[in-house]
Motif scaffolding. Structure first.
Motif, short mmCIF file in Angstrom:
data_model
loop_
_atom_site.label_atom_id
_atom_site.label_comp_id
_atom_site.label_asym_id
_atom_site.label_seq_id
_atom_site.Cartn_x
_atom_site.Cartn_y
_atom_site.Cartn_z
N ARG A 1 17.18 -42.37 20.93
CA ARG A 1 17.85 -42.77 22.16
C ARG A 1 18.92 -44.01 22.02
NH1 ARG A 1 13.95 -44.12 26.97
NH2 ARG A 1 12.35 -44.84 25.41
N LEU B 1 15.41 -33.30 33.50
CA LEU B 1 16.03 -33.31 32.30
C LEU B 1 16.78 -32.26 32.02
CD1 LEU B 1 12.56 -33.57 29.85
CD2 LEU B 1 14.28 -35.62 30.48
N HIS C 1 13.24 -37.25 37.70
CA HIS C 1 12.24 -36.38 37.10
C HIS C 1 12.78 -35.15 36.38
CE1 HIS C 1 9.03 -38.70 38.93
NE2 HIS C 1 9.57 -38.47 39.99
N SER D 1 17.95 -37.85 30.78
CA SER D 1 17.03 -37.84 31.80
C SER D 1 17.57 -38.51 33.05
CB SER D 1 16.13 -38.90 31.13
OG SER D 1 14.95 -39.11 32.05
N SER D 2 17.17 -37.79 34.14
CA SER D 2 17.79 -38.53 35.54
C SER D 2 16.40 -38.26 36.31
CB SER D 2 19.03 -37.62 35.94
OG SER D 2 19.27 -38.37 37.24
N PRO E 1 8.09 -36.81 30.01
CA PRO E 1 8.93 -37.79 29.80
C PRO E 1 9.77 -37.91 28.68
CG PRO E 1 6.75 -38.21 30.77
CD PRO E 1 6.62 -36.89 30.19
N VAL E 2 10.92 -38.39 28.80
CA VAL E 2 11.84 -38.57 27.40
C VAL E 2 11.30 -39.35 26.46
CG1 VAL E 2 13.07 -40.57 28.48
CG2 VAL E 2 14.34 -38.87 26.81
N CYS F 1 18.56 -43.17 29.19
CA CYS F 1 18.87 -41.82 29.82
C CYS F 1 19.32 -41.06 28.91
CB CYS F 1 19.97 -42.15 30.79
SG CYS F 1 19.95 -43.18 32.22
N ARG G 1 12.57 -29.63 35.12
CA ARG G 1 11.58 -30.59 35.01
C ARG G 1 10.79 -30.68 33.84
NH1 ARG G 1 10.67 -32.84 40.04
NH2 ARG G 1 8.68 -33.62 39.54
#
Length: 237
Positions: free
Chosen positions: A186, A156, A154, A151-152, A171-172, A190, A168
């Motif tokens: 996780r 993925l 907006h 994730s960076s 959310p993660v 990130c 795009r």
């Protein structure tokens, strides 16, 4: 990454099986971490249900493979057990201990491939299908083919066995919820990683496939606990 135990005392037989596994990896993209044991008692001592597949020779020094399998099933009911033998009539007894298959030595690659295809298909049948937004629609990827999600901002980035897809998406945190049952966790804010592909944890680093990712201080305790639970459950969900 599939964790494989080989209980085999004969050097030539082990080497032949190892060559077959390496060939299968190169042809299919599967990945194996192989652990070899030369006798059943050593294998069963402090046994942990960390393996996906066990190749068990029937004729072993000391405790034979059938007795070892009976004891194994008291410790691990779910691992995929495949007997190897020079005499098929002995292997048939393996079904009494819920062996999924057997094959006769010397190893023929076709026989090995057929059995691995069958076992891995069962693993994949339990996969979660991940739908990745791409131009023109969504691409379906089995969770077992997914190494990790990065994730960076907006965006993925989905790192798979064969390609990298940046898009795009949700959310993660939401992905973490939907993929937790498939063995994802996780290691920091990130990265959402597939524990099946975790090759090594060294300090604050985790190796996923060929990539080394950082484990954050805030996530480390939870991540290690999830990984330990994953291994305790046989390395699969």
């Amino acid at each position: 990454m599939y964790s494989v135990a080989v209980v085999e005392d004969e050097e030539k037989s082990f080497e032949a099986l190892q060559r077959g596994l390496l060939r299968y990896e190169s042809e299919t993209g599967a990945s194996f971490m192989v652990f070899r044991f030369k006798d059943a008692e050593l294998f069963l001592t402090n046994y942990k249900a960390n393996y996906n597949i066990i190749f068990m020779d029937i004729k072993l020094p000391g405790m034979d493979g059938l007795e070892a399998a009976r004891r194994l099933r008291k410790l691990d009911e779910n691992v995929a057990l495949i007997f190897t033998t020079t005499m098929a009539q002995f292997a048939i007894k393996g079904y009494e201990v819920n062996a999924i298959d057997y094959f006769v030595k010397p190893y023929a690659y076709y026989d090995l491939k057929m059995r691995l295809d069958r076992v891995i298909k069962k693993f994949k049948d339990n996969d979660v299908c991940v739908k990745i937004p791409v131009a023109g629609g969504k691409k379906s990827v089995p969770s077992s083919d997914l190494l990790y999600i990065e994730s960076s901002g907006h965006q993925l980035t989905y790192h798979t066995l064969t390609e990298t897809i940046t898009t795009r998406g949700e959310p993660v945190k939401e992905l973490e919820k939907s993929l937790e049952s498939a063995g994802f966790a996780r290691c920091n804010n990130c990265y959402l990683v597939n524990l099946k592909h975790c090759k090594e944890i060294n300090g604050d680093d985790v190796m996923i496939g060929k990539d080394t990712l950082k484990i954050s201080r805030g996530k480390k305790q939870e991540f290690l606990a999830k990984f330990a639970n994953f291994l305790h459950n046989g390395g699969s969900k």
